[in-house]
Design an enzyme around this catalytic site. Sequence first.
Site, mmCIF file in Angstrom:
data_model
loop_
_atom_site.group_PDB
_atom_site.id
_atom_site.type_symbol
_atom_site.label_atom_id
_atom_site.label_comp_id
_atom_site.label_asym_id
_atom_site.label_seq_id
_atom_site.Cartn_x
_atom_site.Cartn_y
_atom_site.Cartn_z
ATOM 1 N N LYS A 117 27.842 -6.831 46.511
ATOM 2 C CA LYS A 117 26.472 -7.343 46.364
ATOM 3 C C LYS A 117 26.431 -8.654 45.597
ATOM 4 O O LYS A 117 25.612 -9.520 45.879
ATOM 5 C CB LYS A 117 25.580 -6.311 45.662
ATOM 6 C CG LYS A 117 25.175 -5.145 46.546
ATOM 7 C CD LYS A 117 23.944 -4.460 45.969
ATOM 8 C CE LYS A 117 23.453 -3.347 46.877
ATOM 9 N NZ LYS A 117 22.243 -2.698 46.336
ATOM 10 N N LYS A 200 27.113 -1.095 58.555
ATOM 11 C CA LYS A 200 26.136 -0.017 58.444
ATOM 12 C C LYS A 200 24.742 -0.503 58.858
ATOM 13 O O LYS A 200 24.383 -1.642 58.558
ATOM 14 C CB LYS A 200 26.099 0.414 56.968
ATOM 15 C CG LYS A 200 25.935 1.904 56.760
ATOM 16 C CD LYS A 200 26.170 2.274 55.316
ATOM 17 C CE LYS A 200 24.986 3.070 54.810
ATOM 18 N NZ LYS A 200 25.266 3.848 53.609
ATOM 19 N N LYS A 203 18.442 -1.778 56.060
ATOM 20 C CA LYS A 203 17.098 -2.347 55.972
ATOM 21 C C LYS A 203 17.148 -3.791 55.504
ATOM 22 O O LYS A 203 16.164 -4.509 55.620
ATOM 23 C CB LYS A 203 16.225 -1.500 55.045
ATOM 24 C CG LYS A 203 16.864 -1.128 53.725
ATOM 25 C CD LYS A 203 16.132 0.047 53.083
ATOM 26 C CE LYS A 203 16.959 0.677 51.977
ATOM 27 N NZ LYS A 203 16.513 2.023 51.642
#
Length: 337
Positions: A117, A200, A203
């Site tokens: 991240k 994956k 969202k």
Amino acid sequence: MATEFTPRVFSGIQPSGGLTLGNYLGAIKRFVDMQAAEFETIYCMVDLHAITVWQDPGDLRKNTRELCAGFIASGIDPEQSILFNQSQVPEHTQLAWIFNTVARMGWLNRMTQFKDKAGKNRENSSVGLFAYPALMAADILVYHATHVPVGDDQKQHVELTRDIAAKFNHDYGVDFFPITEPVIEGAATRVMSLRDGSKKMSKSDPSDMSRINMTDDADAIAQKIRKARTDPDALPSEADGLKDRAEARNLVNIYAALDDSTVDQVLTDVGGKQFSEFKPMLADLAVAKLSPISGEMARLMGEQAEIDKILARGAERAREVAAPVLKKTYEIVGMVS
Ligand code: TRP
């Protein structure tokens, strides 16, 4: 003698975007199944985790309520389970501080999610993003949860939770926190992006075509499946034939998960078919399974006061479990009160 802990499930989902098919098949559907088993079940919208990366306040509010509606529409019963948002239960952050003093810099430095991240932007990441796993450990351990259903990508964080529990117990000479078991989703329930079978379904993916949102209508679902990336070959008749075909495998996995069957069972029926034939079958199945959920979500989203009441009541029940654990932790640590 090791302490016996009540079998208790805790899991959380970040309200950092709309709910996707990946959240539903990979997480919520399993949460519903565990609710039916011999566990106490506690499910949390982890809004404090979400803000470790920037969230627009209006979006965060909307996404938290939408997630709550999604849980309920999918079959989480707010009477049977405890359903709430993290920020309404201050014991999470209070225990997280204690765990910040237990966890070691070296442990957190090894967390792959932080590395992913933060990327090259490490110096500019929030301190919260780095400390994220200590808060997650607090989420779990403030309830003495024994089982945590999570995706593969969260396994390392649950292992860290175990390390924190063990170090706390060892340092203070107690047998207070359980060593929680991760319950890892099978590959079959890991839903991948419709545009790239190695990523994956997320969202946060910039392309809306990469995911099915739980609020998508029938046309949008059908269009996204029709446009989903595949390869030119026909479907194999056994799971083995999907080995190096990530996109094909993903669509068959989705079909099997929605149908509550197995990849092999699906392939027995559709082996030999072209995607031009299989995709409409998948679209029909997805619409049939998801539209009752999205319909109920839409209804609940129109009843905001009802949702907020459910969350407030869930937080109250959560605090009844969490407060005594935090109190005892403070005592063990030596806090005067
Ligand atoms: N980190 C999890 C995720 O992003 C969400 C989460 C926060 C969680 N706290 C948790 C999951 C506790 C399980 C248990 O998916």
